[in-house]
Write a protein that holds these residues in place. Structure first.
Motif, PDB file in Angstrom:
ATOM      1  N   GLY A 300       0.804  -1.221   0.000  1.00 16.13           N
ATOM      2  CA  GLY A 300       0.000   0.000   0.000  1.00 16.13           C
ATOM      3  C   GLY A 300       0.830   1.260   0.000  1.00 16.13           C
ATOM      4  N   GLY A 301       1.940   1.250   0.735  1.00 19.10           N
ATOM      5  CA  GLY A 301       2.801   2.428   0.776  1.00 19.10           C
ATOM      6  C   GLY A 301       3.408   2.734  -0.571  1.00 19.10           C
ATOM      7  N   THR A 304       0.761   4.396  -2.837  1.00 23.52           N
ATOM      8  CA  THR A 304       0.543   5.804  -2.513  1.00 23.52           C
ATOM      9  C   THR A 304       1.705   6.663  -2.996  1.00 23.52           C
ATOM     10  N   ARG A 305       2.930   6.203  -2.770  1.00 25.77           N
ATOM     11  CA  ARG A 305       4.099   6.981  -3.206  1.00 25.77           C
ATOM     12  C   ARG A 305       4.132   7.114  -4.727  1.00 25.77           C
ATOM     13  N   MET A 307       1.582   7.075  -6.815  1.00 25.52           N
ATOM     14  CA  MET A 307       0.546   8.020  -7.265  1.00 25.52           C
ATOM     15  C   MET A 307       0.894   9.451  -6.882  1.00 25.52           C
ATOM     16  N   ASP A 308       1.576   9.636  -5.770  1.00 19.94           N
ATOM     17  CA  ASP A 308       2.003  10.984  -5.406  1.00 19.94           C
ATOM     18  C   ASP A 308       2.965  11.553  -6.445  1.00 19.94           C
ATOM     19  N   ASP A 312      -2.814  10.008 -10.093  1.00 17.33           N
ATOM     20  CA  ASP A 312      -3.715   8.899  -9.775  1.00 17.33           C
ATOM     21  C   ASP A 312      -4.014   8.096 -11.040  1.00 17.33           C
ATOM     22  N   PRO A 331      -7.365   3.899  -8.605  1.00 18.57           N
ATOM     23  CA  PRO A 331      -6.696   4.891  -7.749  1.00 18.57           C
ATOM     24  C   PRO A 331      -7.568   5.338  -6.573  1.00 18.57           C
ATOM     25  N   MET A 334      -7.406   2.770  -3.833  1.00 15.36           N
ATOM     26  CA  MET A 334      -6.140   2.733  -3.092  1.00 15.36           C
ATOM     27  C   MET A 334      -5.906   4.009  -2.310  1.00 15.36           C
ATOM     28  N   ARG A 335      -6.488   5.120  -2.726  1.00 12.80           N
ATOM     29  CA  ARG A 335      -6.412   6.328  -1.896  1.00 12.80           C
ATOM     30  C   ARG A 335      -7.227   6.134  -0.619  1.00 12.80           C
ATOM     31  N   PRO A 338      -5.200   1.954   1.070  1.00 10.40           N
ATOM     32  CA  PRO A 338      -4.000   1.611   0.280  1.00 10.40           C
ATOM     33  C   PRO A 338      -3.710   0.125   0.154  1.00 10.40           C
ATOM     34  N   ASP A 434       6.937  -0.403   4.440  1.00 10.13           N
ATOM     35  CA  ASP A 434       6.716   1.035   4.581  1.00 10.13           C
ATOM     36  C   ASP A 434       7.687   1.686   5.563  1.00 10.13           C
TER      37      ASP A 434
END
Length: 510
Positions: A300-301, A304-305, A307-308, A312, A331, A334-335, A338, A434
């Motif tokens: 999950g981490g 997120t990273r 997509m950042d 997305d 997206p 997972m937002r 995650p 993570d």
């Protein structure tokens, strides 16, 4: 009727119903009616509708149009010494030659067996015997593994065979060729799983409804084509009349340059590849609208990273060689959560069952079963996987939350019992993945004289990172129960992975 309406709506949304020259549209659907919805039918419909469109950009051959790809495949079908109904090995890296071989085999009714390029010589020998292979088309680099196998045909010979064939194959076989995908082989000899041929547009629409790939997309397929996900990407791309960009080997810096240079807006990969993309410090930023991953767990981490950095655009498909797909995380999924594997797409059922086969309440861990129209047709050795009320056992344990999102808690055979407590190694893996400084991690159960089993963590650090074993144990202790803390911490320069990016846990030092 509801299913037909879904198909029409989805095809319209993804640009598959855009009007075209009437004679080409008629020929397009005529080819599908004649050849079906397998690889051959999808290539023939694409060549009928868009013959001059670039089908494949191969790093060795350059651009190959749909008309050229069809002509090469059809002439190869007529030229090679294969027959309908026999199994043909394909031992190739991603290339136009591999696609021509796959389609040539199915065009005459042979069953291509997709061979993992990372197999050892002993595993390859076992696959040849188990699948009764008399012919293997292979890249030249694998000639040494095949030794004196009499039916070896190197891909370097294919251009001459194609050029020397006067007439391309043009008659559908009595039975369409069935592709056989090998299981990963991470726990032993790979098994052959027979893939079904789609019966219509439904399976395609189930995927592109959730993963917004459009007709004519330019897509880099980095996932190996011999893998279920890479092969699925090829099927989707042909159906969409996409331009498929291929590289023989994945290199993260090269992938970013290729995406930018070839103006790709989509990437099909496995999770370890996007992890590697994140480690390219100053690479180009391609304009991506879809990055679709599958094949192993996506932390999950990491999601997120990624997509950042890239927006997305990340989609994660959870499935298997046997089940095809079970769920797709968008997206937005997972937002919101995650670690989720997403929701089942249209036409797919996911059930969480207890040991007696009864459904468990939301949030309760149980055995995951899945049903859709693309479940595999059984193993080539005659074995089958457990079915309950038409739903196939995935071999995973998981749960579903009240919003309908699926979560994978671990493999059934990975769960350990430590001091009477059930422990899922994947839960600890996700937690450690993570932790700042950790590049990748694998957690497994090992025998323990006092508790029966205990956890061991194998950790790879980033180059600049400095962590010691007690810091890792303290992190787990602060976030999980005492019995989740790994007693053994082993630092490694890298984890042993197969060609699809899965960790080969039997090769971890004990």
């Amino acid at each position: 009727m509801a299913g037909a309406a879904f198909v029409v709506r989805t095809m319209a949304r993804r640009g598959l119903l855009v009007p075209g020259p009437p004679h080409r549209v008629l020929k397009q659907f005529g080819e599908l009616h004649k050849w079906g919805f397998g690889l051959t039918g999808e290539l023939r419909q694409a060549a009928a509708r868009s013959p001059g469109r670039v089908a494949v950009i191969d790093e060795a051959r350059g651009p190959v149009t749909y008309a050229e790809l069809l002509d090469g495949s059809a002439r190869l079908a007529a030229a090679l010494p294969w027959t309908a109904g026999e199994r043909v090995g394909v031992l190739c890296r991603n290339s136009a030659a591999m696609i021509e071989t796959l389609i040539g085999a199915t065009m005459i009714g042979a069953d291509p067996v997709l061979i993992n390029t990372g197999l050892s010589g002993a595993q390859l020998s076992a696959v040849i015997a188990a699948q009764d292979l008399k012919l293997i088309v292979h890249d030249d680099e694998f000639a040494g593994l095949l030794g004196d196998f009499p039916g070896a045909v190197p891909t370097s010979r294919l251009p001459a065979l194609i050029a020397g064939c006067p007439l391309p194959w043009a008659t559908p076989p009595p039975r369409p060729g069935r592709t056989i995908v090998l299981t990963s082989g991470t726990t032993g000899t790979p098994k052959g799983a027979r893939r079904p041929t789609p019966g219509g547009f439904g399976p395609l629409c189930s995927i592109i409804d959730r993963i917004p790939l459009r007709a004519g997309v330019r897509v880099l397929i980095s996932a190996p084509l011999f893998h279920t996900w890479g092969y699925a990407g090829l099927q989707i791309a042909l159906a969409l009349r996409a331009t498929i960009v291929l590289r023989r080997r994945f290199n993260p810096a090269d992938a970013l340059e290729t995406l930018t240079r070839e103006k790709c807006t989509a990437l099909i990969a496995v999770p370890v590849m996007i992890q590697n993309l994140m480690e390219v410090p100053d690479g180009p930023m391609p304009s991506l609208s879809v990055v679709a991953v599958s094949g192993s767990a996506l932390p999950g981490g990491l999601a997120t990273r990624f997509m950042d950095r890239y927006g997305d655009v990340l989609y994660n498909l959870y499935g298997s060689t046997e089940a095809s797909w079970a769920s797709i995380a968008t997206p937005a999924d997972m937002r919101a959560a995650p670690d989720t594997a997403g929701r089942p797409p249209h036409g797919t059922v996911v059930a969480v069952l207890d040991a007696d086969g009864a459904r468990v309440p939301p949030g309760t861990t149980g055995r995951l079963f899945v049903g859709n129209e693309m479940l595999f047709e059984g193993y080539t050795n005659g074995a089958a996987k457990e079915l309950r009320n038409g739903l196939l056992a995935t071999g995973d344990l998981g749960h579903v939350d009240r919003a309908g999102r699926v979560y994978i808690d671990g493999r059934e055979d990975d769960m350990i019992v430590s001091g009477g407590e059930n422990v899922f190694p994947s839960e600890v893996e996700g937690l450690l993945a993570d932790l700042p400084g950790v590049r990748e991690v694998a957690v497994v159960g090992v025998p323990d004289d006092e508790y029966g089993q205990r956890l061991a963590a194998y950790v790879v650090l980033h180059v600049e990172a400095s962590l010691h074993a007690d810091q890792i144990r303290d992190h787990v202790r602060q976030n999980r129960a005492r019995f989740c803390v790994p007693r053994d911490i082993v630092f490694l320069p890298e984890l042993p992975r197969n060609a699809t990016g899965k960790v080969v846990k039997r090769e971890l030092p004990r």
